[in-house]
Design a protein around this motif. Structure first.
Motif: not given
Length: 198
Positions: A17-18, A25-26, A29-33
């Motif tokens: 979750i963290v 933020i970094r 693409t990672l968040f969307l994936a």
């Protein structure tokens, strides 16, 4: 740790979750994936419900309800018939004799035809119907029929291999819908009233 733990606890969920928003933020693409708008919300619901002793299945039912609801709402526009037209035209299982009817007048007028418009409107209506009927939990028979219709709806989309659309999302909606509404009809969203406001 989560793979070998005898049960899932909030302590196992909080690192993800963290870390998921920090990854976002970094690198977007990672968040969307990680499907932050879906999996992340369900993860938070499960963690908060477990930490407060609340009904996590009821919380996830609300997540599934609103995913269906807002997915249907996003289709209330003038260009969604064109999306259906392209998806069905590229779909390997859509009958070839019907593909030309997806257009106004193939090959002279490539706008979405009546078949594409009808399919788009019926798909939107179906996606609106699914969550309301499943939440109503009228009877096991009605719930079973709606789960069958829901699996057919998402399965139809998945097998037509739509361009730029995550296939796994449709599979997850089927599995999650059957687990939450089929295996746990007793879990009511009214149970969430006992949870803290968070």
């Amino acid at each position: 740790r989560a793979l070998i733990a005898p049960e899932i606890t909030p302590a196992l969920l909080w690192p993800s979750i963290v870390l998921i928003p920090l990854m976002g933020i970094r690198d977007k693409t990672l968040f969307l994936a990680a499907r932050g708008e879906h999996y992340y919300v369900a993860l938070v619901c499960i963690a908060v419900a477990l930490a407060t002793g609340g009904p996590w299945i009821s919380a996830c039912k609300v997540v599934w309800f609103f995913i269906w609801f807002w997915a249907a709402t996003s289709k209330l526009n003038h260009h969604f018939p064109s999306v259906i037209q392209v998806m069905m035209n590229n779909g390997p299982f859509f009958p070839k004799w019907l593909k030309k009817r997806l257009f106004v007048s193939y090959p002279d007028d490539l706008r979405a035809g009546r078949v594409a418009v009808w399919m788009a409107r019926m798909g939107t209506l179906t996606e609106y119907t699914i969550p309301f009927v499943l939440e109503a939990n009228v009877s096991p028979l009605v719930t079973g029929l709606m789960l069958f219709m829901m699996a057919g709806f998402h399965g139809f989309i998945a097998i037509n291999n739509p361009s730029g659309m995550p296939i796994e999302w449709n599979i997850l909606m089927i599995c999650g819908g059957i687990f939450l509404f089929g295996f746990h009809p007793e879990a009511s969203v009214l149970g969430l009233l006992s949870m803290p406001l968070l």
